[in-house]
Enzyme design. Structure first.
Site, short mmCIF file in Angstrom:
data_model
loop_
_atom_site.label_atom_id
_atom_site.label_comp_id
_atom_site.label_asym_id
_atom_site.label_seq_id
_atom_site.Cartn_x
_atom_site.Cartn_y
_atom_site.Cartn_z
N TYR A 178 3.95 0.30 9.06
CA TYR A 178 3.99 1.09 7.83
C TYR A 178 4.48 2.50 8.16
O TYR A 178 4.15 3.04 9.22
CB TYR A 178 2.58 1.12 7.21
CG TYR A 178 2.51 1.81 5.86
CD1 TYR A 178 3.44 1.51 4.86
CD2 TYR A 178 1.53 2.75 5.60
CE1 TYR A 178 3.38 2.14 3.63
CE2 TYR A 178 1.45 3.38 4.37
CZ TYR A 178 2.38 3.08 3.39
OH TYR A 178 2.32 3.71 2.17
N TYR A 188 -3.89 7.28 4.25
CA TYR A 188 -3.81 6.20 5.25
C TYR A 188 -4.49 6.73 6.51
O TYR A 188 -3.84 7.12 7.47
CB TYR A 188 -2.35 5.85 5.50
CG TYR A 188 -2.13 4.50 6.18
CD1 TYR A 188 -2.35 3.31 5.50
CD2 TYR A 188 -1.67 4.43 7.49
CE1 TYR A 188 -2.13 2.08 6.11
CE2 TYR A 188 -1.44 3.20 8.11
CZ TYR A 188 -1.67 2.04 7.41
OH TYR A 188 -1.44 0.83 8.01
#
Ligand code: NAI
Length: 292
Positions: A178, A188
């Site tokens: 990612y 995140y």
């Protein structure tokens, strides 16, 4: 003979692992999956009861067959690593041989070899915490489950991966990453951004080592946002999907199949010179410098 794939990290029909399995099956590969031990029961029951039948349909109308489901916990390399409380845990005690080395051993016993290894798993217990608030324990757990799990899988499966002939490698390995590894994606957290950075760096080093040793190619797909079970646990997935829709060069929702098809391409001879690469499958969002 057709290829055989082992896909680690399939526990329902919503994630990237499932979509990759389908694309590989559509291309003629035999499918084996590794399912996280605590999720095994419900996955196998749902599979057996036909709950996934609609999502098993392949482009030619047939249903994807999963030849075998292996219980797997990718944070343990061998039985000696497993602490007592896990060994005796009810959800684990019902299965056996689920450490990485034991799964590779079982696949070897059952099938002899594989051609394609897919790592589609991640776990960060503190993913909702900013990095500044992440504990050492949480950070190391994220790295263990999301990065070292890949090193360990490849290390244990490499000896049974088919190297292929002449210039074309048959063996190929793929993971999922990612963009939070290289750009700031607030939300995140828990060391997951660090874990993805490690995974991408390891992709290059492992491409060299597995390439020289066994002619196996190693690539990672940097995927855009998908409403998977894991992503819903992070809590910001709808915002990320909306952001991508508003800002990416291609204004459409990303389908898991698009990632699956890229994985099938990377595993095929069409990609015979591609290794050590991070391939973006994100509607082009990575190429933007600012939001619009
Ligand atoms: P998912 O929930 O379908 O897949 C994650 C899987 O990891 C689950 O099946 C879970 O049971 C398994 N797992 C967790 N810990 C494990 C362990 N210790 N041993 C074995 N299995 C374990 O979710 P998703 O999102 O499809 O995730 C697959 C990969 O895609 C992950 O690497 C994720 O980081 C990556 N990814 C996901 C994006 C998204 O928006 N969903 C975006 C970019 C990358």
């Amino acid at each position: 003979r057709g290829k055989r794939a082992f896909i680690a990290g399939v526990a329902d029909d919503n994630g990237y692992g499932w979509a990759i399995a389908k694309s590989l099956a559509a291309a003629g590969a035999e499918i084996l999956v590794g399912t996280w031990v605590p999720a095994l029961n419900i996955f196998e029951t749902s599979l057996r009861r036909g709950k996934f039948d609609e999502s098993r349909v392949l482009p030619d109308g047939s249903l994807m067959e999963i030849t075998k489901v292996y219980p797997l916990d990718a944070v343990f390399d061998s039985l000696e690593d497993v602490p007592e409380d896990i060994k005796t845990n009810k959800r684990y005690a019902g299965s056996s041989k689920w450490t990485v080395s034991e799964v590779a051993e079982s696949v070897k016993e059952d099938f002899g070899s594989i051609d394609i290894l897919v790592h589609s798993l991640a776990n960060g217990p503190e993913v909702t915490k900013p990095l500044l608030e992440t504990t050492r324990r949480g950070y190391l757990a994220a790295i263990s489950a999301s990065s070292y799990s890949y090193v360990s899988l490849l290390k244990h499966f490499l000896p049974i991966m088919n190297p292929g002939m002449y210039l074309v490698s048959r063996g190929s390995s793929i993971s999922l990453t990612y963009i939070a590894s290289e750009r700031i994606i607030p939300g995140y957290g828990g060391g997951m951004s660090s874990a993805k950075a490690a995974l991408e760096s390891d992709t290059r080093v492992l491409a060299f080592e597995a390439g020289r040793k066994q002619k196996v190619r190693v690539n990672t797909v940097s995927a855009g946002p998908l409403r998977s079970r894991a992503a819903k646990a992070i809590g910001f997935i709808d915002m990320m999907i909306d952001y991508s829709l508003a800002n990416a060069p291609l204004q459409k929702e990303l389908s898991a199949d698009e990632v699956g098809n890229t994985a099938a391409f990377l595993a095929s001879p069409l990609a015979s010179a591609i290794t050590g690469a991070v391939i973006y499958v994100d509607n082009g969002l990575n190429a933007m410098g600012v939001g619009v």
